[in-house]
Design a protein around this motif. Sequence first.
Motif, PDB file in Angstrom:
ATOM      1  N   VAL A 157      40.047  31.809  36.025  1.00  0.00           N
ATOM      2  CA  VAL A 157      39.609  33.192  35.096  1.00  0.00           C
ATOM      3  C   VAL A 157      37.585  34.041  35.770  1.00  0.00           C
ATOM      4  N   PRO A 158      37.949  34.417  36.245  1.00  0.00           N
ATOM      5  CA  PRO A 158      36.601  35.649  36.880  1.00  0.00           C
ATOM      6  C   PRO A 158      36.098  36.060  35.539  1.00  0.00           C
ATOM      7  N   TYR A 159      34.648  35.871  36.140  1.00  0.00           N
ATOM      8  CA  TYR A 159      33.821  36.448  34.633  1.00  0.00           C
ATOM      9  C   TYR A 159      33.200  37.170  35.543  1.00  0.00           C
ATOM     10  N   ALA A 160      33.103  38.381  35.021  1.00  0.00           N
ATOM     11  CA  ALA A 160      31.826  40.035  35.080  1.00  0.00           C
ATOM     12  C   ALA A 160      30.125  39.904  34.416  1.00  0.00           C
ATOM     13  N   TYR A 161      29.527  39.755  36.222  1.00  0.00           N
ATOM     14  CA  TYR A 161      28.181  39.274  34.752  1.00  0.00           C
ATOM     15  C   TYR A 161      27.859  41.245  34.863  1.00  0.00           C
ATOM     16  N   GLU A 162      27.560  41.226  33.590  1.00  0.00           N
ATOM     17  CA  GLU A 162      26.517  42.725  33.640  1.00  0.00           C
ATOM     18  C   GLU A 162      25.846  42.379  33.087  1.00  0.00           C
TER      19      GLU A 162
END
Length: 178
Positions: free
Chosen positions: A50-55
Amino acid sequence: MMRLLCTFGAALLLAGCGDGDVQEVRDWMKKVQRETVPQVKPLPEPKEFVPYAYEPGGAVEPFSEAKLLGEMARVAAASPNPLAPNLNRPREVLENYPLDTMRMVGTLQKGGVSYALVQIDASIYQVKTGQRIGQNHGLVTRISDGAIDIREVVQDATGDWVERKATIELAESKETGK
């Protein structure tokens, strides 16, 4: 007699060149290879990634110098280093000179206490065990006839205080060669 020995030796040599049931062993190995079925367990299914988007938003950059310095300060405050010197105490005279400018020129005994004679430029100073010396928070730990042992406390690259040993050895005299 010689003829009998030669005949017997030739018979032994011919017997050693025989098949020796090697073909039987080869046939058995082929049979076992045909009948053997390997049993391999199936591989488990891979876990789903599950990819994680860094904000970043207003967060501190993970590799910033500010974050590193803040973390180092937090760790230093949580567990003070017992080797850290007392920076508020008055400095002794010999703490103003680096160790490499000092020469041990002799020793003497006064009142049962050993002193080392240290020369800096044209001046001679008496140094005893427990005295502070050098610019790196040095403490004289032992005085012998041939050397002064010193324990210095310096900061390493991460800012931690660490001990190191130093020695000032007796300088040889020009006249005597000792």
